[in-house]
Design a protein around this motif. Structure first.
Motif, PDB file in Angstrom:
ATOM      1  N   PHE A 138     -12.944  28.920  39.973  1.00  0.00           N
ATOM      2  CA  PHE A 138     -12.773  29.732  41.178  1.00  0.00           C
ATOM      3  C   PHE A 138     -11.340  30.262  41.257  1.00  0.00           C
ATOM      4  O   PHE A 138     -11.104  31.405  41.656  1.00  0.00           O
ATOM      5  CB  PHE A 138     -13.113  28.919  42.432  1.00  0.00           C
ATOM      6  N   GLY A 139     -10.374  29.423  40.881  1.00  0.00           N
ATOM      7  CA  GLY A 139      -8.976  29.843  40.874  1.00  0.00           C
ATOM      8  C   GLY A 139      -8.722  30.975  39.891  1.00  0.00           C
ATOM      9  O   GLY A 139      -7.972  31.918  40.186  1.00  0.00           O
ATOM     10  N   LEU A 140      -9.355  30.898  38.717  1.00  0.00           N
ATOM     11  CA  LEU A 140      -9.227  31.984  37.738  1.00  0.00           C
ATOM     12  C   LEU A 140      -9.776  33.289  38.303  1.00  0.00           C
ATOM     13  O   LEU A 140      -9.135  34.341  38.221  1.00  0.00           O
ATOM     14  CB  LEU A 140      -9.965  31.629  36.446  1.00  0.00           C
ATOM     15  N   LYS A 168      -8.908  34.177  26.386  1.00  0.00           N
ATOM     16  CA  LYS A 168      -8.830  32.711  26.360  1.00  0.00           C
ATOM     17  C   LYS A 168      -9.061  32.117  27.749  1.00  0.00           C
ATOM     18  O   LYS A 168      -9.635  31.042  27.875  1.00  0.00           O
ATOM     19  CB  LYS A 168      -7.502  32.238  25.761  1.00  0.00           C
ATOM     20  N   SER A 169      -8.654  32.829  28.812  1.00  0.00           N
ATOM     21  CA  SER A 169      -8.908  32.350  30.172  1.00  0.00           C
ATOM     22  C   SER A 169     -10.389  32.402  30.500  1.00  0.00           C
ATOM     23  O   SER A 169     -10.938  31.478  31.120  1.00  0.00           O
ATOM     24  CB  SER A 169      -8.128  33.194  31.185  1.00  0.00           C
ATOM     25  N   ILE A 199     -12.906  32.367  28.302  1.00  0.00           N
ATOM     26  CA  ILE A 199     -13.581  31.354  27.479  1.00  0.00           C
ATOM     27  C   ILE A 199     -13.346  29.961  28.066  1.00  0.00           C
ATOM     28  O   ILE A 199     -14.277  29.158  28.182  1.00  0.00           O
ATOM     29  CB  ILE A 199     -13.115  31.433  26.015  1.00  0.00           C
ATOM     30  N   GLY A 200     -12.118  29.677  28.449  1.00  0.00           N
ATOM     31  CA  GLY A 200     -11.813  28.384  29.067  1.00  0.00           C
ATOM     32  C   GLY A 200     -12.615  28.174  30.335  1.00  0.00           C
ATOM     33  O   GLY A 200     -13.161  27.086  30.567  1.00  0.00           O
ATOM     34  N   GLY A 201     -12.717  29.204  31.181  1.00  0.00           N
ATOM     35  CA  GLY A 201     -13.506  29.109  32.405  1.00  0.00           C
ATOM     36  C   GLY A 201     -14.975  28.856  32.138  1.00  0.00           C
ATOM     37  O   GLY A 201     -15.623  28.062  32.822  1.00  0.00           O
ATOM     38  N   LEU A 202     -15.494  29.528  31.114  1.00  0.00           N
ATOM     39  CA  LEU A 202     -16.899  29.314  30.746  1.00  0.00           C
ATOM     40  C   LEU A 202     -17.118  27.901  30.204  1.00  0.00           C
ATOM     41  O   LEU A 202     -18.148  27.263  30.517  1.00  0.00           O
ATOM     42  CB  LEU A 202     -17.329  30.354  29.705  1.00  0.00           C
ATOM     43  N   LEU A 203     -16.169  27.379  29.449  1.00  0.00           N
ATOM     44  CA  LEU A 203     -16.293  26.014  28.928  1.00  0.00           C
ATOM     45  C   LEU A 203     -16.219  24.992  30.071  1.00  0.00           C
ATOM     46  O   LEU A 203     -16.958  23.998  30.062  1.00  0.00           O
ATOM     47  CB  LEU A 203     -15.209  25.738  27.886  1.00  0.00           C
ATOM     48  N   ILE A 204     -15.344  25.226  31.030  1.00  0.00           N
ATOM     49  CA  ILE A 204     -15.250  24.320  32.181  1.00  0.00           C
ATOM     50  C   ILE A 204     -16.550  24.346  32.960  1.00  0.00           C
ATOM     51  O   ILE A 204     -17.082  23.301  33.364  1.00  0.00           O
ATOM     52  CB  ILE A 204     -14.054  24.693  33.084  1.00  0.00           C
ATOM     53  N   THR A 205     -17.112  25.539  33.159  1.00  0.00           N
ATOM     54  CA  THR A 205     -18.384  25.672  33.861  1.00  0.00           C
ATOM     55  C   THR A 205     -19.482  24.912  33.113  1.00  0.00           C
ATOM     56  O   THR A 205     -20.265  24.168  33.734  1.00  0.00           O
ATOM     57  CB  THR A 205     -18.764  27.155  34.013  1.00  0.00           C
ATOM     58  N   ALA A 206     -19.538  25.102  31.801  1.00  0.00           N
ATOM     59  CA  ALA A 206     -20.541  24.391  31.005  1.00  0.00           C
ATOM     60  C   ALA A 206     -20.330  22.887  31.085  1.00  0.00           C
ATOM     61  O   ALA A 206     -21.296  22.120  31.234  1.00  0.00           O
ATOM     62  CB  ALA A 206     -20.484  24.869  29.548  1.00  0.00           C
ATOM     63  N   GLY A 207     -19.086  22.436  30.986  1.00  0.00           N
ATOM     64  CA  GLY A 207     -18.791  21.011  31.082  1.00  0.00           C
ATOM     65  C   GLY A 207     -19.184  20.420  32.416  1.00  0.00           C
ATOM     66  O   GLY A 207     -19.773  19.330  32.481  1.00  0.00           O
TER      67      GLY A 207
END
Length: 136
Positions: free
Chosen positions: A103-105, A119-120, A122-130
């Protein structure tokens, strides 16, 4: 800043574990209120110990409004977090809470007009998946 960020993450984890372990038969709003009160006192001790209280006079209206709104958001976050901890498993609640990064991103990209780097995203998508894997 990396050391501060890692220490913040460590204390956030401790906050969750300590809160969950001590909340049996305690109203989540009462627990959150106590936490906020203790944090309030600690922060003001730090402000006075470092001599930063004089900066209050230099706060402009915009800073005062945004800091106040930030405080309201933080208070609501803590109240809701404690309610989630009271009824849910700590590991799942902590995982879902990390969606705040996503949400912050989104807010940084849209409100602050910061660049949406690959990279931001991709990182957000990985956090969502995690978070989804941990919660479901």
């Amino acid at each position: 800043w990396i050391v501060y960020g890692l220490l913040s993450a460590l204390f956030t984890a401790l906050t969750s574990i300590l809160a969950k372990s001590g909340m049996e038969r305690v109203d989540s709003n009462l627990a959150a209120g106590l936490r906020i009160g203790v944090a309030f006192l600690l922060i003001w001790v730090i402000v006075f110990a470092t001599g930063r209280q004089h900066g209050l006079a230099q706060l402009g209206p915009r800073a005062l409004i945004t800091v106040t709104l930030s405080g309201i958001a933080a208070g609501l976050s803590w109240v809701l977090y404690y309610k989630a901890l009271q009824v849910g498993e700590a590991a799942k609640v902590m995982s879902l809470d990390k969606m705040s990064i996503v949400f912050g991103l989104i807010l940084a990209f849209t409100v602050l007009r910061e660049p949406a780097l690959p990279k931001s995203i991709i990182g957000g998508l990985l956090i969502t998946a995690g978070a989804a894997v941990m919660v479901l």
